[in-house]
Design a protein around this motif. Sequence first.
Motif, PDB file in Angstrom:
ATOM      1  N   GLY A 198      -1.096  -0.568   3.536  1.00 60.10           N
ATOM      2  CA  GLY A 198      -0.987  -2.017   3.483  1.00 60.10           C
ATOM      3  C   GLY A 198       0.140  -2.538   4.360  1.00 60.10           C
ATOM      4  N   VAL A 199       1.286  -1.862   4.324  1.00 68.18           N
ATOM      5  CA  VAL A 199       2.406  -2.237   5.187  1.00 68.18           C
ATOM      6  C   VAL A 199       2.005  -2.127   6.655  1.00 68.18           C
ATOM      7  CG1 VAL A 199       4.690  -1.494   5.992  1.00 68.18           C
ATOM      8  CG2 VAL A 199       4.232  -1.675   3.536  1.00 68.18           C
ATOM      9  N   LYS A 200       1.364  -1.022   7.014  1.00 69.41           N
ATOM     10  CA  LYS A 200       0.924  -0.797   8.395  1.00 69.41           C
ATOM     11  C   LYS A 200      -0.035  -1.906   8.840  1.00 69.41           C
ATOM     12  CE  LYS A 200      -0.952   2.914  11.313  1.00 69.41           C
ATOM     13  NZ  LYS A 200      -2.067   2.232  11.963  1.00 69.41           N
ATOM     14  N   PHE A 201      -1.003  -2.222   7.992  1.00 70.41           N
ATOM     15  CA  PHE A 201      -1.995  -3.246   8.327  1.00 70.41           C
ATOM     16  C   PHE A 201      -1.346  -4.617   8.460  1.00 70.41           C
ATOM     17  CE2 PHE A 201      -5.384  -0.590   5.897  1.00 70.41           C
ATOM     18  CZ  PHE A 201      -5.409   0.325   6.943  1.00 70.41           C
ATOM     19  N   MET A 202      -0.398  -4.932   7.587  1.00 72.78           N
ATOM     20  CA  MET A 202       0.284  -6.227   7.642  1.00 72.78           C
ATOM     21  C   MET A 202       1.035  -6.402   8.963  1.00 72.78           C
ATOM     22  SD  MET A 202       1.809  -6.585   3.778  1.00 72.78           S
ATOM     23  CE  MET A 202       2.376  -8.297   3.966  1.00 72.78           C
ATOM     24  N   ILE A 203       1.768  -5.375   9.344  1.00 73.95           N
ATOM     25  CA  ILE A 203       2.533  -5.441  10.594  1.00 73.95           C
ATOM     26  C   ILE A 203       1.596  -5.592  11.784  1.00 73.95           C
ATOM     27  CG2 ILE A 203       4.022  -4.111  12.148  1.00 73.95           C
ATOM     28  CD1 ILE A 203       5.398  -2.958   9.665  1.00 73.95           C
ATOM     29  N   GLU A 204       0.515  -4.824  11.809  1.00 70.30           N
ATOM     30  CA  GLU A 204      -0.428  -4.879  12.931  1.00 70.30           C
ATOM     31  C   GLU A 204      -1.137  -6.226  13.015  1.00 70.30           C
ATOM     32  OE1 GLU A 204      -1.538  -0.091  13.110  1.00 70.30           O
ATOM     33  OE2 GLU A 204      -2.877  -1.495  12.081  1.00 70.30           O
ATOM     34  N   ALA A 205      -1.315  -6.883  11.854  1.00 70.99           N
ATOM     35  CA  ALA A 205      -1.997  -8.177  11.833  1.00 70.99           C
ATOM     36  C   ALA A 205      -1.032  -9.354  11.959  1.00 70.99           C
ATOM     37  CB  ALA A 205      -2.805  -8.314  10.550  1.00 70.99           C
TER      38      ALA A 205
END
Length: 255
Positions: A198-205
């Motif tokens: 979730g952290v990874k996806f948030m940063i990428e988005a």
Amino acid sequence: MKLGGRSLKIVLGVAIVAFGLVRYCGSQEENPYTGRTQAINLSTDEEIAIGLQNAPIMAEQHGGLHPDAQLQEFVDQVGKKLVDNTIARETPYEYEFHLLRDPNTVNAFALPGGQIFITYALMERLDSEDQLAGILGHEIGHVVGRHSAERIAQSELANTVATGAQVGADAGMLASQIGQTLLLKNGRGDELESDDLGVKFMIEAGYNPEALIEVMQILKEASGGQSVPEFQSSHPDPENRIEKIQAAIEKYRLN
């Protein structure tokens, strides 16, 4: 040497357990999106079918879908942004985001294959789009991580072990406890992996990942600050999750 009745039962019990272990170990495969090796008995098409079949049932259990079209559109937009900007777009899953009418149950969850839900009771506690992105990103992580399919395989193994123990000796209760411990351990692992993704996806988005920490605080407040000891729960304590989330934020911001 002729086996007595008890000895024969032990042999049969061991054979049942061995069969379950061989089947479980034989279903190991690497998740191409996380790199983690998992035991999976379902194809991605089967995961999608299970999710689509059970989505209406889950919605009904939470009072149906929320009637506010604008709120639903907002949830869809945030979910789409997360999928379109992350590895989730490369998966074969059909992501759909559902806002549930339920005004009392503070919850969000995902079914296999991309069906993702958030209750209005949780939605109304949020203060920002980033917090919503944290919740949806976490649930997308469950789908990408194939956690439901993995838990199904683990449940089958635990049930087989329990059956073998019941046939082979008076250890059925012990085997069941071992099986439940296995499932709880992996349940906590699922949550931590989904937090990380979730952290990874948030940063990428383009979202602020600290908002996921705020979500943990919201969940703790919603529980009244009370929770069972972590070793008795399938979910890690929010405080422990916060530490892992902070570590994930540092890790992915450095990349």
